[in-house]
Design a protein around this motif. Structure first.
Motif, PDB file in Angstrom:
ATOM      1  N   ASP A 130     -42.649   3.065 102.261  1.00 51.31           N
ATOM      2  CA  ASP A 130     -43.336   3.929 101.290  1.00 51.31           C
ATOM      3  C   ASP A 130     -43.101   3.401  99.876  1.00 51.31           C
ATOM      4  O   ASP A 130     -42.316   2.477  99.659  1.00 51.31           O
ATOM      5  CB  ASP A 130     -42.911   5.396 101.445  1.00 51.31           C
ATOM      6  CG  ASP A 130     -41.415   5.615 101.166  1.00 51.31           C
ATOM      7  OD1 ASP A 130     -40.825   4.837 100.393  1.00 51.31           O
ATOM      8  OD2 ASP A 130     -40.846   6.576 101.711  1.00 51.31           O
ATOM      9  N   TRP A 131     -43.782   4.014  98.910  1.00 55.51           N
ATOM     10  CA  TRP A 131     -43.721   3.527  97.523  1.00 55.51           C
ATOM     11  C   TRP A 131     -42.295   3.563  96.974  1.00 55.51           C
ATOM     12  O   TRP A 131     -41.824   2.614  96.349  1.00 55.51           O
ATOM     13  CB  TRP A 131     -44.650   4.363  96.632  1.00 55.51           C
ATOM     14  CG  TRP A 131     -44.573   3.939  95.195  1.00 55.51           C
ATOM     15  CD1 TRP A 131     -43.860   4.536  94.202  1.00 55.51           C
ATOM     16  CD2 TRP A 131     -45.198   2.783  94.606  1.00 55.51           C
ATOM     17  NE1 TRP A 131     -43.998   3.839  93.021  1.00 55.51           N
ATOM     18  CE2 TRP A 131     -44.821   2.756  93.244  1.00 55.51           C
ATOM     19  CE3 TRP A 131     -46.034   1.780  95.098  1.00 55.51           C
ATOM     20  CZ2 TRP A 131     -45.255   1.767  92.369  1.00 55.51           C
ATOM     21  CZ3 TRP A 131     -46.471   0.795  94.222  1.00 55.51           C
ATOM     22  CH2 TRP A 131     -46.084   0.787  92.875  1.00 55.51           C
ATOM     23  N   GLN A 271     -51.774   3.856 102.018  1.00 54.88           N
ATOM     24  CA  GLN A 271     -52.775   4.920 102.238  1.00 54.88           C
ATOM     25  C   GLN A 271     -52.909   5.836 101.018  1.00 54.88           C
ATOM     26  O   GLN A 271     -53.001   7.057 101.137  1.00 54.88           O
ATOM     27  CB  GLN A 271     -52.402   5.744 103.480  1.00 54.88           C
ATOM     28  CG  GLN A 271     -52.415   4.887 104.739  1.00 54.88           C
ATOM     29  CD  GLN A 271     -52.023   5.662 105.974  1.00 54.88           C
ATOM     30  OE1 GLN A 271     -51.079   6.460 105.934  1.00 54.88           O
ATOM     31  NE2 GLN A 271     -52.727   5.459 107.056  1.00 54.88           N
ATOM     32  N   GLN A 273     -50.799   6.687  98.885  1.00 54.06           N
ATOM     33  CA  GLN A 273     -49.627   7.503  98.537  1.00 54.06           C
ATOM     34  C   GLN A 273     -48.708   6.733  97.586  1.00 54.06           C
ATOM     35  O   GLN A 273     -47.703   6.160  97.987  1.00 54.06           O
ATOM     36  CB  GLN A 273     -48.888   7.931  99.802  1.00 54.06           C
ATOM     37  CG  GLN A 273     -49.754   8.807 100.687  1.00 54.06           C
ATOM     38  CD  GLN A 273     -48.964   9.509 101.776  1.00 54.06           C
ATOM     39  OE1 GLN A 273     -47.921   9.044 102.197  1.00 54.06           O
ATOM     40  NE2 GLN A 273     -49.465  10.636 102.230  1.00 54.06           N
ATOM     41  N   TYR A 274     -49.118   6.728  96.326  1.00 52.34           N
ATOM     42  CA  TYR A 274     -48.317   6.087  95.276  1.00 52.34           C
ATOM     43  C   TYR A 274     -48.704   6.725  93.951  1.00 52.34           C
ATOM     44  O   TYR A 274     -49.803   7.272  93.813  1.00 52.34           O
ATOM     45  CB  TYR A 274     -48.575   4.568  95.224  1.00 52.34           C
ATOM     46  CG  TYR A 274     -50.023   4.212  95.022  1.00 52.34           C
ATOM     47  CD1 TYR A 274     -50.598   4.218  93.751  1.00 52.34           C
ATOM     48  CD2 TYR A 274     -50.835   3.886  96.114  1.00 52.34           C
ATOM     49  CE1 TYR A 274     -51.929   3.910  93.566  1.00 52.34           C
ATOM     50  CE2 TYR A 274     -52.174   3.583  95.934  1.00 52.34           C
ATOM     51  CZ  TYR A 274     -52.719   3.588  94.663  1.00 52.34           C
ATOM     52  OH  TYR A 274     -54.052   3.302  94.483  1.00 52.34           O
ATOM     53  N   TYR A 315     -41.740   9.492  93.907  1.00 53.63           N
ATOM     54  CA  TYR A 315     -43.097   9.974  94.176  1.00 53.63           C
ATOM     55  C   TYR A 315     -43.073  10.875  95.404  1.00 53.63           C
ATOM     56  O   TYR A 315     -42.498  10.508  96.438  1.00 53.63           O
ATOM     57  CB  TYR A 315     -44.023   8.777  94.422  1.00 53.63           C
ATOM     58  CG  TYR A 315     -45.395   9.188  94.930  1.00 53.63           C
ATOM     59  CD1 TYR A 315     -46.337   9.727  94.063  1.00 53.63           C
ATOM     60  CD2 TYR A 315     -45.726   9.047  96.273  1.00 53.63           C
ATOM     61  CE1 TYR A 315     -47.583  10.114  94.521  1.00 53.63           C
ATOM     62  CE2 TYR A 315     -46.978   9.437  96.737  1.00 53.63           C
ATOM     63  CZ  TYR A 315     -47.902   9.971  95.867  1.00 53.63           C
ATOM     64  OH  TYR A 315     -49.138  10.363  96.317  1.00 53.63           O
ATOM     65  N   ASP A 316     -43.686  12.050  95.287  1.00 59.56           N
ATOM     66  CA  ASP A 316     -43.742  12.974  96.418  1.00 59.56           C
ATOM     67  C   ASP A 316     -45.200  13.193  96.811  1.00 59.56           C
ATOM     68  O   ASP A 316     -45.955  13.851  96.090  1.00 59.56           O
ATOM     69  CB  ASP A 316     -43.096  14.304  96.015  1.00 59.56           C
ATOM     70  CG  ASP A 316     -43.102  15.301  97.178  1.00 59.56           C
ATOM     71  OD1 ASP A 316     -43.617  14.957  98.265  1.00 59.56           O
ATOM     72  OD2 ASP A 316     -42.597  16.425  96.995  1.00 59.56           O
ATOM     73  N   PRO A 317     -45.627  12.630  97.968  1.00 59.29           N
ATOM     74  CA  PRO A 317     -47.036  12.765  98.371  1.00 59.29           C
ATOM     75  C   PRO A 317     -47.447  14.215  98.594  1.00 59.29           C
ATOM     76  O   PRO A 317     -48.629  14.553  98.540  1.00 59.29           O
ATOM     77  CB  PRO A 317     -47.130  11.959  99.673  1.00 59.29           C
ATOM     78  CG  PRO A 317     -45.734  11.687 100.107  1.00 59.29           C
ATOM     79  CD  PRO A 317     -44.847  11.830  98.908  1.00 59.29           C
ATOM     80  N   GLU A 318     -46.457  15.098  98.825  1.00 60.80           N
ATOM     81  CA  GLU A 318     -46.785  16.512  99.052  1.00 60.80           C
ATOM     82  C   GLU A 318     -47.306  17.174  97.784  1.00 60.80           C
ATOM     83  O   GLU A 318     -48.182  18.023  97.816  1.00 60.80           O
ATOM     84  CB  GLU A 318     -45.534  17.279  99.526  1.00 60.80           C
ATOM     85  CG  GLU A 318     -44.971  16.811 100.852  1.00 60.80           C
ATOM     86  CD  GLU A 318     -45.941  17.040 101.998  1.00 60.80           C
ATOM     87  OE1 GLU A 318     -46.524  18.138 102.059  1.00 60.80           O
ATOM     88  OE2 GLU A 318     -46.134  16.111 102.810  1.00 60.80           O
ATOM     89  N   ILE A 322     -53.227  12.156  96.585  1.00 67.19           N
ATOM     90  CA  ILE A 322     -53.416  10.821  97.171  1.00 67.19           C
ATOM     91  C   ILE A 322     -54.478  10.123  96.355  1.00 67.19           C
ATOM     92  O   ILE A 322     -55.502  10.715  95.985  1.00 67.19           O
ATOM     93  CB  ILE A 322     -53.818  10.949  98.660  1.00 67.19           C
ATOM     94  CG1 ILE A 322     -52.587  11.385  99.458  1.00 67.19           C
ATOM     95  CG2 ILE A 322     -54.385   9.659  99.186  1.00 67.19           C
ATOM     96  CD1 ILE A 322     -52.822  11.574 100.930  1.00 67.19           C
TER      97      ILE A 322
END
Length: 337
Positions: A130-131, A271, A273-274, A315-318, A322
Motif C-alpha cells: 500500500d501507499w 487502485q 488508494q493514495y 493515508y487512510d483509504p476509508e 479513491i
C-alpha cells in the motif's frame, strides 16, 4: 577473526571484529547447500537460508562464485564495509568464511525478501504494497544512503542501489545490502572518484556510465530510479513494454512536465488508494533525483527530510477518496523547489 583498527572520531582507534565460520559449519547450517534452502541468486553468487547450530539463529548465507580476483576483492570490500558500518537501515553482517577457495558471507535473515519481490511480477496471492508501506520503505532506504554519504567518514558511495538490494525485515523495515561494489568517496577537495563502470543498467547515472566519474550524486540518481519504481510499479528497464517505454526514466521525463499526467504514473496496483498531494510530492522528489546534471540533484539528506515527512502522513483509504472520484479533483498545488 578478521580484525581491523580504524580511527575513531576522538582520534583514538576502534577495534572491529567479524565472526569467522568454518565451511563445515555453514554447510551444516544449509543442509549441505540444499536446493530447498536457496533464497535467490545474484550477480556474485547464491544466497541460502540457514540455521546456525551454535546459536540456533536463522541467517542468510551468501556463497560467492569462485571466479578469481574480482570476486575475492568484492568479498573483502563487503566484509570490511559491513564490519565498520552500522545503521538500522543497513543489513547486519554476522560473519564470513574464507576456507581454502570458499568465500561465504553470513547476514541477518530478512524474512520478507527484497523490495523487488514485492513490486514486480507478483503472483496473484501476494499482498500488494500500500501507499504508506511504500513511503516507509523509500524513507528507510534513503536513511541508509544518508548514513553512507554523511555519517561514514570517509563517505561511502554505494554504487549498486536497486530494488533487489533493498531487503525487507519484519513489518517491511528496509535495509540496504550487497556492498561488494561500494567505494570510498572523494576526500579533501576532490569531487569524484574515477573507476570502471560497474552497477546495473537502468540505475546508473548518465555521467557515471559515460565517464566512470563516480560521485555521491551518482547514488542519488539511482535512488531516484528506485523511488520511481516504488511509485509506478514499473521496472527500471522493461523490455516487454512498447519500444519507447523500456527505460523508466525516459518514460517518466515527459510526464514530469505536466501535473495533470501525474495520476497516470501511480502504480495501477494501488487502485487509486493514495493521497494526491503525497503522490505529487513523491514524484517531485524522484524528478529531482534523476536530473541529467549531477549538481541539480538534491543531497540525500534533503531527500530523507522530504520522504520522512511523506511517510509520516498516513493515508487512510476509508476516510480519503479513491483517486479518480470527483471529490479528489480539488487538490492543493505542490511547489517543486
Amino acid at each position: 577473526m578478521l580484525e581491523t583498527w580504524v580511527p575513531s572520531k576522538d582520534g583514538g582507534s576502534e577495534h572491529i571484529a567479524a565472526h569467522t565460520f568454518t565451511f563445515r559449519e555453514l554447510a551444516v547450517a544449509t543442509k549441505n547447500f540444499r536446493a530447498d534452502c536457496l533464497l535467490g541468486e545474484g550477480g556474485f553468487g547464491r544466497v541460502y537460508k540457514g540455521r546456525l547450530e551454535s546459536t540456533n539463529k536463522i541467517v542468510a548465507i551468501k556463497q560467492l562464485d569462485r571466479n578469481g580476483l574480482q570476486g575475492n576483492r568484492e568479498f573483502l570490500v563487503e566484509v570490511l564495509m559491513l564490519s565498520l558500518l552500522h545503521h538500522p537501515n543497513l543489513v547486519n553482517l554476522i560473519g564470513y568464511c574464507a576456507d581454502g577457495d570458499q568465500r561465504l558471507l553470513v547476514y541477518e535473515y530478512m524474512p520478507l525478501g527484497s523490495l523487488e519481490d514485492h513490486l514486480h511480477d507478483l503472483p496473484p496471492d501476494k499482498k500488494r504494497l500500500d501507499w504508506n508501506t511504500r513511503m516507509k520503505i523509500a524513507a528507510g532506504a534513503a536513511k541508509g544512503l544518508e548514513y553512507l554519504h554523511d555519517k561514514a567518514n570517509p563517505p561511502v558511495i554505494y554504487r549498486d542501489l536497486k530494488c533487489s538490494n533493498i531487503l525487507l525485515g519484519e513489518d517491511y523495515h528496509p535495509k540496504l545490502s550487497d556492498f561488494g561494489l561500494a567505494k570510498l568517496g572523494p576526500v579533501g577537495d576532490k569531487t569524484h572518484v574515477s573507476t570502471r563502470v560497474m552497477g546495473t543498467y537502468g540505475y546508473c547515472a548518465p555521467e557515471y556510465a559515460m565517464t566512470g566519474q563516480l560521485t555521491l550524486k551518482s547514488d542519488v540518481y539511482s535512488f531516484g530510479v528506485v523511488l520511481l519504481e516504488i511509485i509506478t510499479g514499473r521496472k527500471a528497464i522493461d523490455n516487454t513494454r512498447a519500444a519507447g517505454d523500456h527505460n523508466l526514466v525516459a518514460w517518466a521525463r515527459p510526464l514530469f512536465k505536466d501535473r495533470r499526467k501525474f495520476s497516470q504514473m501511480a502504480d495501477p496496483l494501488l487502485q487509486g488508494q493514495y493521497p494526491v498531494r503525497g503522490l505529487y510530492q513523491a514524484l517531485a522528489v524522484a524528478a529531482m533525483c534523476v536530473q541529467e546534471q549531477p549538481n541539480m540533484r538534491p543531497l540525500i539528506a534533503d531527500v530523507v527530510t522530504a520522504l520522512s515527512y511523506l511517510a509520516s502522513q498516513k493515508y487512510d483509504p476509508e476516510t480519503q477518496p479513491i483517486q479518480g472520484s470527483r471529490t479528489s479533483s480539488s487538490t492543493p498545488r505542490v511547489r517543486r523547489e
